[in-house]
Scaffold this active site. Structure first.
Site, short mmCIF file in Angstrom:
data_model
loop_
_atom_site.label_atom_id
_atom_site.label_comp_id
_atom_site.label_asym_id
_atom_site.label_seq_id
_atom_site.Cartn_x
_atom_site.Cartn_y
_atom_site.Cartn_z
N TYR A 156 -0.63 10.28 12.55
CA TYR A 156 -0.94 10.12 10.85
C TYR A 156 -1.26 10.93 10.00
O TYR A 156 -1.13 11.54 9.15
CB TYR A 156 -2.23 8.98 11.32
CG TYR A 156 -1.34 7.46 11.70
CD1 TYR A 156 -1.28 7.17 13.17
CD2 TYR A 156 -0.85 7.52 10.90
CE1 TYR A 156 -0.27 6.13 13.38
CE2 TYR A 156 0.47 5.68 11.32
CZ TYR A 156 0.48 5.33 12.73
OH TYR A 156 0.95 4.99 12.82
N HIS A 172 0.17 -3.66 6.12
CA HIS A 172 -0.42 -2.58 7.40
C HIS A 172 -0.91 -2.25 7.61
O HIS A 172 -1.18 -0.57 8.42
CB HIS A 172 1.17 -2.22 7.21
CG HIS A 172 2.38 -3.53 7.98
ND1 HIS A 172 3.27 -3.73 7.91
CD2 HIS A 172 2.15 -4.40 9.15
CE1 HIS A 172 4.31 -4.14 8.39
NE2 HIS A 172 3.58 -5.25 8.72
N GLY A 226 13.56 -1.49 -1.02
CA GLY A 226 13.12 -0.47 0.33
C GLY A 226 12.72 -1.57 1.17
O GLY A 226 12.77 -0.51 1.76
N THR A 227 12.99 -2.44 1.83
CA THR A 227 12.69 -2.49 3.22
C THR A 227 14.02 -2.95 3.88
O THR A 227 15.18 -3.93 3.32
CB THR A 227 12.21 -3.50 3.60
OG1 THR A 227 11.75 -3.69 4.87
CG2 THR A 227 12.39 -5.20 2.59
N LEU A 280 18.43 0.59 -0.93
CA LEU A 280 19.31 1.55 -0.86
C LEU A 280 21.44 0.47 -0.44
O LEU A 280 22.16 0.83 -0.46
CB LEU A 280 19.36 2.34 -0.05
CG LEU A 280 20.23 3.78 -0.14
CD1 LEU A 280 20.12 3.95 -1.58
CD2 LEU A 280 19.41 4.66 0.41
C1 BV8 Z 1 2.86 -9.07 14.78
C2 BV8 Z 1 3.13 0.07 10.03
C3 BV8 Z 1 1.79 -10.54 16.34
C4 BV8 Z 1 3.18 1.64 10.93
C5 BV8 Z 1 4.38 -1.01 10.86
C6 BV8 Z 1 7.26 -7.51 20.89
C7 BV8 Z 1 6.78 -7.14 21.23
C8 BV8 Z 1 4.81 -7.54 19.99
C9 BV8 Z 1 5.20 -7.40 18.78
C10 BV8 Z 1 6.45 -8.26 18.40
C11 BV8 Z 1 8.00 -7.93 19.62
N1 BV8 Z 1 9.23 -8.57 19.27
C12 BV8 Z 1 8.57 -8.59 17.57
C13 BV8 Z 1 7.89 -8.45 17.49
C14 BV8 Z 1 7.01 -8.98 16.11
C15 BV8 Z 1 7.26 -7.27 15.75
C16 BV8 Z 1 8.10 -7.03 15.40
O1 BV8 Z 1 8.81 -7.50 14.32
N2 BV8 Z 1 8.57 -6.43 16.35
C17 BV8 Z 1 10.58 -5.80 15.22
C18 BV8 Z 1 10.85 -4.31 16.07
C19 BV8 Z 1 11.14 -6.74 16.07
N3 BV8 Z 1 5.97 -7.64 14.57
C20 BV8 Z 1 4.91 -7.18 14.78
O2 BV8 Z 1 4.32 -6.35 15.67
C21 BV8 Z 1 3.73 -6.74 13.65
N4 BV8 Z 1 2.29 -7.62 14.10
O3 BV8 Z 1 3.57 -9.65 14.83
O4 BV8 Z 1 1.29 -9.36 15.56
C22 BV8 Z 1 0.36 -11.46 16.76
C23 BV8 Z 1 0.07 -12.78 15.98
C24 BV8 Z 1 -1.30 -13.38 16.73
C25 BV8 Z 1 -1.96 -12.67 16.42
C26 BV8 Z 1 -2.25 -10.39 16.96
C27 BV8 Z 1 -0.79 -10.56 17.15
C28 BV8 Z 1 3.28 -6.08 12.81
C29 BV8 Z 1 4.44 -4.84 12.49
C30 BV8 Z 1 3.53 -3.54 12.06
C31 BV8 Z 1 4.13 -2.65 12.81
N5 BV8 Z 1 3.49 -1.74 11.91
N6 BV8 Z 1 4.00 -0.02 9.98
C32 BV8 Z 1 3.09 2.77 9.73
O5 BV8 Z 1 3.57 2.77 9.20
O6 BV8 Z 1 2.96 3.45 10.72
S1 BV8 Z 1 5.98 -1.76 10.88
C33 BV8 Z 1 6.99 -0.44 9.28
O7 BV8 Z 1 8.43 -1.22 9.80
C34 BV8 Z 1 6.76 -1.06 8.22
O8 BV8 Z 1 5.87 -1.29 7.48
C35 BV8 Z 1 7.87 -2.22 7.50
O9 BV8 Z 1 7.06 -3.08 8.22
C36 BV8 Z 1 8.61 -2.02 8.78
C37 BV8 Z 1 10.13 -1.87 9.23
O10 BV8 Z 1 10.16 -1.07 7.72
P1 BV8 Z 1 10.50 -0.59 6.50
O11 BV8 Z 1 9.47 -0.39 5.22
O12 BV8 Z 1 11.83 -1.57 6.07
O13 BV8 Z 1 11.75 0.97 6.44
P2 BV8 Z 1 13.03 1.13 7.05
O14 BV8 Z 1 13.17 2.11 7.87
O15 BV8 Z 1 13.59 -0.05 8.10
O16 BV8 Z 1 13.96 0.33 5.86
C38 BV8 Z 1 13.84 1.37 4.81
C39 BV8 Z 1 15.02 0.47 3.91
O17 BV8 Z 1 14.66 1.34 2.68
C40 BV8 Z 1 16.26 1.33 4.78
O18 BV8 Z 1 16.34 -0.26 4.33
C41 BV8 Z 1 16.80 2.21 3.58
O19 BV8 Z 1 17.82 1.58 3.27
C42 BV8 Z 1 16.03 1.37 1.88
N7 BV8 Z 1 15.82 3.30 1.22
C43 BV8 Z 1 15.84 3.70 1.51
N8 BV8 Z 1 16.13 4.69 0.47
C44 BV8 Z 1 15.85 3.66 -0.62
C45 BV8 Z 1 15.93 2.54 0.33
N9 BV8 Z 1 16.14 1.53 -0.44
C46 BV8 Z 1 15.93 2.13 -1.89
N10 BV8 Z 1 16.06 2.91 -3.09
C47 BV8 Z 1 16.38 4.28 -1.85
N11 BV8 Z 1 15.63 5.16 -2.32
#
Ligand code: BV8
Length: 230
Positions: free
Chosen positions: A57, A110, A177-178, A204
């Site tokens: 971080y 987040h 962008g997500t 994208l």
């Molecule tokens: C919760 C901060 C419950 C960190 C982030 C098992 C155990 C525990 C939890 C879970 C589990 N199974 C499922 C879960 C739920 C889990 C989850 O969803 N897991 C996934 C992997 C299945 N979620 C959680 O744990 C969440 N909390 O569920 O809590 C709870 C309930 C009650 C009480 C307590 C708890 C919390 C999730 C938050 C994690 N933190 N970020 C940091 O930044 O360091 S997540 C992080 O990834 C992001 O913040 C975002 O949310 C997520 C996805 O990332 P994106 O932003 O979409 O980025 P990515 O690279 O994936 O995609 C980029 C996109 O942009 C692409 O599509 C690309 O094509 C596009 N792009 C690229 N360039 C461009 C573009 N678009 C346009 N223009 C461009 N130029």
């Protein structure tokens, strides 16, 4: 914008900051700045190796000082400025580029790189430089118990009630962008749809949830967003 649109919710992800030079989470190598997500973005990772997590971080916070908001951030700030109805920009991003572009009606579900959280007194406060293991809480003065104010996997995102309320009231939900890989953010489009809102995705490439949207536009946010706003 159609004239039956009054209340808008916008969700952004790492893709909106990509053209500013910030890495997205799921790049081609699947690593995130050289790390596996589970090694740096979970409470267990922080407990296991706080130095590694602080280093991850600290590097991203440092990088933040070298980048600027792009055309997509600026267009969203113009919309915020001029939109007469309700508007809420919910970002998954922990960078401060939306603020620096001028967005006001904004929330970081987040957390933020520029915020710290003291595990002793539970205070949250602004943080700009390296945090590391010896950081001292500006509130209670305790050293070594300050963590990044970031929502890790398995932790509850911020302001979920406020987000839910806005999704139920909105006439238009726009996702920019997500990848739609992470919940609860990836489920917002369904909440909005169930409430009768129109849904638009700009990304994208088609996201995991593209099929859930009324309309999905593909291309760089720096082009699509200004074309939509202006
Ligand atoms: C919760 C901060 C419950 C960190 C982030 C098992 C155990 C525990 C939890 C879970 C589990 N199974 C499922 C879960 C739920 C889990 C989850 O969803 N897991 C996934 C992997 C299945 N979620 C959680 O744990 C969440 N909390 O569920 O809590 C709870 C309930 C009650 C009480 C307590 C708890 C919390 C999730 C938050 C994690 N933190 N970020 C940091 O930044 O360091 S997540 C992080 O990834 C992001 O913040 C975002 O949310 C997520 C996805 O990332 P994106 O932003 O979409 O980025 P990515 O690279 O994936 O995609 C980029 C996109 O942009 C692409 O599509 C690309 O094509 C596009 N792009 C690229 N360039 C461009 C573009 N678009 C346009 N223009 C461009 N130029």
């Amino acid at each position: 914008m159609a004239d039956d649109i009054h209340n808008i919710v916008i969700l952004t992800g790492a893709g909106v900051s990509a053209e500013s030079g910030l890495a997205t989470f799921r790049g081609p190598d699947g690593l995130w700045e050289g790390h596996r997500v589970e090694d740096v973005a979970t409470p267990e990772a922080f407990a296991r190796d706080p130095d590694l997590v602080h280093g991850f971080y600290d590097a991203r916070r440092e990088k933040l000082r070298t980048v600027e908001p792009n055309a997509a951030h600026k267009a969203l700030a113009r919309l915020d400025e001029q939109w007469p109805g309700e508007l809420l920009l919910v970002t998954q991003n922990v960078d401060d580029l939306h603020e620096r572009a001028g967005s006001k009606r904004l929330l970081h579900m987040h957390g933020e790189l520029t915020s710290g959280w003291c595990l002793r007194c539970n205070e949250r406060f602004g943080w700009s430089g390296p945090m590391g293991m010896s950081a001292e809480c500006p509130g209670c003065g305790t050293a070594g118990l300050v963590r990044p104010d970031i929502v890790w996997f398995g932790e509850m995102p911020y302001e979920m009630e406020r987000i839910d309320e806005a999704l139920r009231r909105c006439d238009l939900f726009v996702s920019i962008g997500t990848s739609g890989a992470v919940y609860p953010a990836a489920g917002f489009v369904q909440t909005a749809s169930y409430s009768g809102a129109r849904t638009l995705e700009m990304n994208l490439e088609p996201s995991l949830g593209s099929f859930l949207f009324d309309e999905s536009r593909t291309g760089p946010a720096g082009e699509l967003v200004p074309a939509w706003v202006d």
